[in-house]
Design an enzyme around this catalytic site. Structure first.
Site, PDB file in Angstrom:
ATOM      1  CB  CYS A   8      39.530  40.865  37.146  1.00 50.21           C
ATOM      2  SG  CYS A   8      38.661  41.131  35.594  1.00 50.21           S
ATOM      3  CB  CYS A  33      37.819  39.273  40.778  1.00 50.08           C
ATOM      4  SG  CYS A  33      36.461  38.100  40.550  1.00 50.08           S
ATOM      5  CB  CYS A  73      33.614  35.143  35.149  1.00 55.60           C
ATOM      6  SG  CYS A  73      34.576  36.518  34.520  1.00 55.60           S
ATOM      7  NE  ARG A 133      39.565  49.671  37.952  1.00 56.08           N
ATOM      8  CZ  ARG A 133      39.209  48.797  36.998  1.00 56.08           C
ATOM      9  NH1 ARG A 133      39.696  48.901  35.778  1.00 56.08           N
ATOM     10  NH2 ARG A 133      38.378  47.811  37.278  1.00 56.08           N
ATOM     11  CB  CYS A 154      31.429  42.020  38.491  1.00 53.03           C
ATOM     12  SG  CYS A 154      32.138  41.663  36.872  1.00 53.03           S
ATOM     13  NE  ARG A 159      41.390  49.326  30.733  1.00 53.52           N
ATOM     14  CZ  ARG A 159      40.624  48.319  31.181  1.00 53.52           C
ATOM     15  NH1 ARG A 159      40.781  47.856  32.406  1.00 53.52           N
ATOM     16  NH2 ARG A 159      39.697  47.798  30.405  1.00 53.52           N
ATOM     17  CE  LYS A 178      44.110  44.622  32.763  1.00 56.63           C
ATOM     18  NZ  LYS A 178      43.546  43.555  33.582  1.00 56.63           N
ATOM     19  CE  LYS A 193      40.272  44.258  29.982  1.00 55.49           C
ATOM     20  NZ  LYS A 193      39.728  43.268  30.904  1.00 55.49           N
TER      21      LYS A 193
END
Lengths: 555, 569
Positions: free
Chosen positions: A478, A429, A474, A75, A435, A144, A209, A207
């Site tokens: 995302c 997602c 899930c 990414r 994934c 991120r 953001k 993470k």
């Protein structure tokens, strides 16, 4: 894994990694497997990659006495989601040479490539480097990709705001030279001081953001970020930003301690102070975030543990200044404004609809080829939106017809115009087949589900409603399913929880309405909901607001 | 399994002891084994001679934790002299369950109390079927996360099912939370104690083996138990792993080959009947047998790519001018027809028997049992006279479904045999050359041989052609395979073959050989085995500081001592 000082296993991996180097070089040399050594799988995230495998092939590979088909996703770090046409051409070729070929525009304004073999990672990163592109900190327990309202500016302010994305990204870059040594063969300088005042040797607990929105458009879903900056513009001048903190959408099925949360607006900071404020939110999270249980490690839990006021106080203490009272603002939508638009300078942009952000050539449309041809003209910049779409931007008047010709030739305009309202406002997602966390399908399934929902909308004459519908495989969210008017959250293969009641502009989350529905049950539930909505809504009331009023508030 | 030299010593020693004395010695030896009173092995390794029990450790993993743990446990068992067959539940052959003696399971629970996807096949099998496992001793280690409601449910389910099937639980079910390492080691410690304590009663008494003198070939009638294309989708190749089971004990050793007589394709035989008009049931007397022509043409006589001599005879009988080339019988008949069915009878009599094809065995009786033999068969395609042709036997085997009957014989190879257990072994076997080395490794693993093993393997592409990859990875992780070098020729610009890897490791390779290692080469004769031999000579020359002549002598000496063997074709 033994918990030293009650820290999670990943914490130990980070601190003993020698600046995120770990044994990555050895892992790359290990020819027995296409995977990395275990600890390196955590570390490579900080370099912008995830180790994945083709989940569709697992059973067959095992029967053939072959290991899982491992590959890597990379990414890019693209603050604000901007590429020059030359960079797009380079990206097109890198994708073709080293990955599956599909360029995936993510939900946070960058791109990722899948299917890269371990032996191809280094050549891929080196190719990107030549284009002045890197993947540093695109994943992992760090800040991120920084997002920023993509929309063609109505004023000159946009460019100024846009630069903050880059400033924040740079400010929050890890100081370690590991990326350069491992992938770009930079010489390791002995005794070089690699102190990292922000991240130290343990980085963040999870993470982080950051997003910047320019009202009235909330295309980037600013409140879903750990830090959301809302640009405050007065009299054509950027005054500063409202700073919101604690957004994060993931939860775990069956774990009531986890929940989705929208960021809370803490106050206002002027342009001089904004970087410092963002920095100190990160340091609070670094020092106080939960490092024992990664499921409770995001900033949202840290803030809720403190309490908002106590958090604000701590932030002001660390900043050395007070936050002003939040200034008024209003969001009117989150959608992308498809088609041609002209900005204040007279420059044109065309917003392309790209279903699930997937750029490839298929039997319906040769989108990847189209974009390559447009890039080759050099007449447009490439800007990604928070809805996984692409804006061909900054086209001068004289060049508009050239770009338009190509858009028509490849059917891009027809493709964008013909897509229905629901589809154009939907998001999914990735989920399968790459994934490892996916419980159910998302991007591979949503398009065909929408095919079946469109007739239902038509039945109730709702086909032009710009309802925001999102699906995730899930509960990690995302694809921002908890922040949609209709959300599908995968629970098992072929089954989804149905969430309703989120608003249209991104200021209210949805609520779970039904558990584990299969397709038939989904369609029948929506049919019912649409019928009641049509019959009872007030004028101009969105589906999300109506659902909230009718079915959520009452329970 | 002990080497020839030692076996001779043992025979010499035991010569003259009475049956009762032998029985006493047997008991004495078992006592020594179970109480660890032997001296340490020559290499200073801690391993003891293995028990002859068959212990399986199966894992069901979602994220890889169960697999990693099971591998660690298997390695720990090995250190205690207990050899464990490590297998993923996704690769486990379900029909083996009824033959298991000791079966231990490490399995995690997913989501709402579900088994890992890779273990679903196994899980469904034990829930959908009524099995009877009275001879099975088992235990389950369940991994889970107590923050989920259905904590360790899958492990519980498996434990319960085995109980229902009459199996004996030798260690109680152990449920572990996310911090599982300590508890898992405890559980496994208990498992190993159980196995060791039960070994004394279970050592089989030395039985008198009736000595049967081999008179001619012994044909075994077997059944295909498994037939798997080991290459992945997208490969240029197809390599079949075929497992053949037999009610009888198959007498073979790793390093032997088996001979299979392939059958002709039914559709081709049918075409011949249509073209010639001969009655399928007509009994014809050939040189070797008298049988219906259907049987003759399907099972006994070669009808593919006939020898030029056969084609000439055909031309003579049918009185036609036929060019001097090899052809399939069906094409001959099509282009140069027979007069009538009676004339075709004459043709039948000139046909040669189907030649058996030999395949190196890729299994070991110690590891896979005495009623099974495995082979590794490359699907052959070759260009002959501008036409794409196929290997009859590899086609035959590749298409053979599980459950098919198959006849084979064992062709013993006196020379391509493992050395003594403590000797080091170097194996160079690209492509199907891997076959005998799979057998070697399985054998050494099952018998606890302490000698080191070094394998050089090569193929075209890593992702699609790494034959037996997971088994090889397991051998590396448990320490059976001390060193491995891989060469995937088409994964980069320049072609890399096994001999390049040998050159890169020249120092260590020479060291091993000079210190007594045996070298084995298996696979294609030309050019591979020649290139490999030349590389060996180069290495001996350079690292041994020898002249070209001296290096050749050195290799000759190895050959004479039985330390340089080839199985090439």
């Amino acid at each position: 894994m033994s918990k030293k000082n009650n820290l999670s296993a990943v914490e130990h991996i980070k601190t003993s990694s020698d600046g995120l180097r770990g044994t990555l070089k050895e892992s790359l040399d290990e020819g027995l497997t296409g995977a990395l050594y275990e600890d390196d799988q955590s570390l490579i995230k900080f370099h912008g990659l995830y180790q994945q495998d083709d989940r569709d092939r697992r059973e067959e590979r095992s029967a053939k006495k072959l290991e899982w088909l491992y590959s890597f996703m990379i990414r890019l770090r693209l603050p604000g989601g901007f590429l020059t046409p030359e960079q797009w051409i380079g990206l097109h070729h890198v994708a073709g040479e080293h990955s599956t070929g599909t360029i995936k525009i993510t939900t946070r304004q960058t791109v990722q490539l899948h299917g890269i073999l371990k032996s191809e990672i280094k050549p891929t990163i080196q190719s990107f480097n030549i284009l002045n592109l890197d993947s540093i900190a695109a994943c992992g327990d760090v800040n991120r990709n920084v997002t920023c309202s993509a929309h063609p500016k109505e004023s000159a302010i946009h460019e100024e705001v846009f630069h903050y994305a880059d400033k924040i990204s740079t400010m929050a870059l890890p100081k370690t030279r590991a990326y350069y040594e491992i992938w770009l063969d930079e010489e390791k300088i002995a005794d070089k001081n690699e102190e990292d005042p922000l991240y130290q040797d343990r980085y963040l607990p999870r993470k982080f953001k950051v997003g910047i929105a320019i009202p009235p458009n909330n295309d980037i879903d600013v409140l879903t970020n750990d830090v959301g900056l809302i640009a405050i513009i007065d009299n054509g001048e950027l005054k500063g930003f409202n700073i919101a903190a604690g957004g994060g959408l993931s939860s775990t099925h069956g774990n009531p301690n986890t929940y989705a949360r929208l960021a809370t607006v803490l106050g206002f900071v002027n342009t001089e102070n904004v970087l410092k404020a963002v920095y100190e939110v990160m340091t609070i999270q670094r020092d106080h975030g939960n490092r024992s249980d990664r499921k409770l490690a995001r900033l949202k839990y840290t803030i809720d543990k403190f309490g908002v006021d106590a958090f604000r106080t701590e932030l002001e203490k660390r900043c050395g200044f007070q936050l002003e009272e939040a200034k008024p603002y209003i969001f009117t939508d989150r959608k992308d404004h498809y088609g041609w638009k002209q900005n204040h300078e007279g420059k044109w942009s065309y917003s392309v609809f790209i279903e699930n952000g997937r750029v490839l050539d298929d039997e319906k449309i040769a989108l990847k080829t189209a974009l390559l041809e447009i890039a080759k003209t050099g007449k447009a910049n490439f800007r990604f939106t928070g809805n996984q779409n692409l804006i061909l931007a900054d086209i001068v008047e004289a060049d508009k017809s050239i770009v338009e010709e190509l858009l028509v030739k490849f059917g891009v305009i027809a493709h964008t115009d013909q897509a229905g309202a629901l589809r154009k406002n939907a998001m999914a997602c990735v989920a399968f087949n790459t994934c490892p966390l996916a419980l159910a399908e998302a991007q591979r399934y949503l398009p065909s589900l929408i095919d079946k929902i469109e007739p239902l909308l038509k039945k109730h004459s709702l086909q032009n409603e710009e309802i925001i519908l999102r699906m995730t495989g899930c509960p990690n969210g995302c694809g921002r399913s908890p922040a949609a008017e209709i959300g599908f959250v995968g629970t098992a293969y072929g089954q989804y929880n149905l969430h309703i009641g989120g608003d249209r502009v991104g200021e209210r989350l949805n609520t779970k309405y039904k558990d584990s529905l299969n397709e038939e049950q989904i369609l029948s539930a929506l049919d019912e909901l649409f019928a009641v909505y049509k019959a009872e809504r007030t004028e101009g009331e969105t589906f999300g607001d109506f659902s909230y009023r009718k079915w959520v508030q009452t329970t | 399994m002990i080497g020839e030299v030692r076996l001779k010593e043992l025979h010499d020693f035991l010569n003259g002891y009475s049956k009762e004395e032998l029985l006493w010695i047997n008991g004495y030896l078992s006592g020594i084994v179970s109480n660890g009173l032997t001296n340490g092995s020559a290499n200073g390794h801690e391993t003891k001679p293995a028990t002859t029990k068959k212990i399986s450790l199966a894992f069901g993993t979602e994220t890889g934790n169960s697999k990693k743990l099971a591998t660690q446990l298997a390695a720990a068992a090995k250190k205690r002299g207990i050899n464990v067959k490590l297998i993923g539940l996704d690769q486990y052959r379900l029909s083996d369950l009824s033959k298991e003696e000791y079966f231990f399971v490490v399995i995690s629970t997913q989501g709402e109390g579900e088994p890992p996807a890779s273990a679903k096949k196994f899980y469904d099998h034990i829930h959908d079927n009524e099995l009877s496992l009275p001879n099975l001793k088992y235990s389950v280690l369940a991994l889970g996360d107590s923050s989920y409601p259905m904590f360790c449910k899958t492990g519980e389910d498996v434990d319960l099912q085995f109980e229902k099937f009459g199996a004996k639980r030798v260690v109680p079910l152990r449920k572990c939370d996310v911090d599982y390492e300590v508890e898992a080691m405890e559980w496994f410690g208990n498992v190993l104690n159980v196995i060791e304590s039960q070994s004394v009663e279970n050592v089989p008494v030395l039985q008198q083996q009736p000595v049967k003198k081999a008179t001619g070939k012994k044909y075994y009638r077997g059944t295909v138990l498994a037939n798997i294309n080991l290459n992945d989708r997208g490969s240029n190749k197809a390599t079949y792993h075929v497992e053949i089971g037999c009610d009888e004990t198959i007498e073979y050793e790793p390093g032997d080959t088996i001979g299979i007589v392939p059958q002709n394709r039914k559709d081709v035989v049918k075409k011949i009947f249509t073209l010639t008009g001969i009655d399928a049931d007509k009994v014809v007397q050939t040189a070797k047998q008298s049988a219906p022509v259907l049987e003759l043409l399907t099972q006994h006589l070669n009808i593919c790519y006939l020898l030029s001599s056969t084609v000439k005879k055909y031309a003579a009988i049918t009185q036609q001018e036929i060019p001097d080339i090899r052809m399939d019988l069906v094409d001959l008949i099509r282009i140069y027809p027979v007069k009538d069915a009676a004339q075709f009878e004459e043709i039948v009599k000139i046909l040669m028997p189907i030649a058996p094809r030999l395949y190196s065995v890729s299994s070991s009786p110690a590891a896979h049992g005495e009623n099974e033999v495995h082979i590794t068969v490359a699907r052959i395609q070759f260009l002959a006279e501008d036409e794409q042709r196929f290997g009859l036997c590899s086609e035959f085997l590749g298409d053979l479904p599980v459950g098919s009957a198959i006849t084979f014989y064992v062709h013993k190879d006196k020379n391509f045999k493992l050395p003594a257990a403590e000797e080091d072994v170097i194996m160079i076997g690209p492509g199907t050359g891997v076959a005998p080395f799979r057998a070697f490794l399985a054998e050494r693993d099952a018998t606890g041989a302490t000698g080191r093993n070094w394998f050089f393997f090569g193929e075209q592409h890593f992702t699609t052609d790494f034959l037996y990859q997971t088994e090889i990875q397991n051998y590396v992780q448990t320490g059976v395979l001390s060193k491995i070098d891989l060469a995937f020729s088409r994964d980069q610009q320049e072609k890399i073959y096994v001999q390049h890897r040998m050159q890169q490791k020249a120092d260590e390779l020479y060291n091993w050989i000079n210190n007594g290692a045996s070298v084995y080469v298996s696979g294609t004769k030309d050019p591979m085995s020649k290139d490999v031999e030349n590389t060996l000579l180069q290495i001996i020359e350079e690292k041994g500081k020898k002249t070209n002549e001296e290096a050749k002598q050195y290799l000759e000496q190895l050959k004479k001592k039985g330390r340089y063997e080839k199985d090439v074709y």
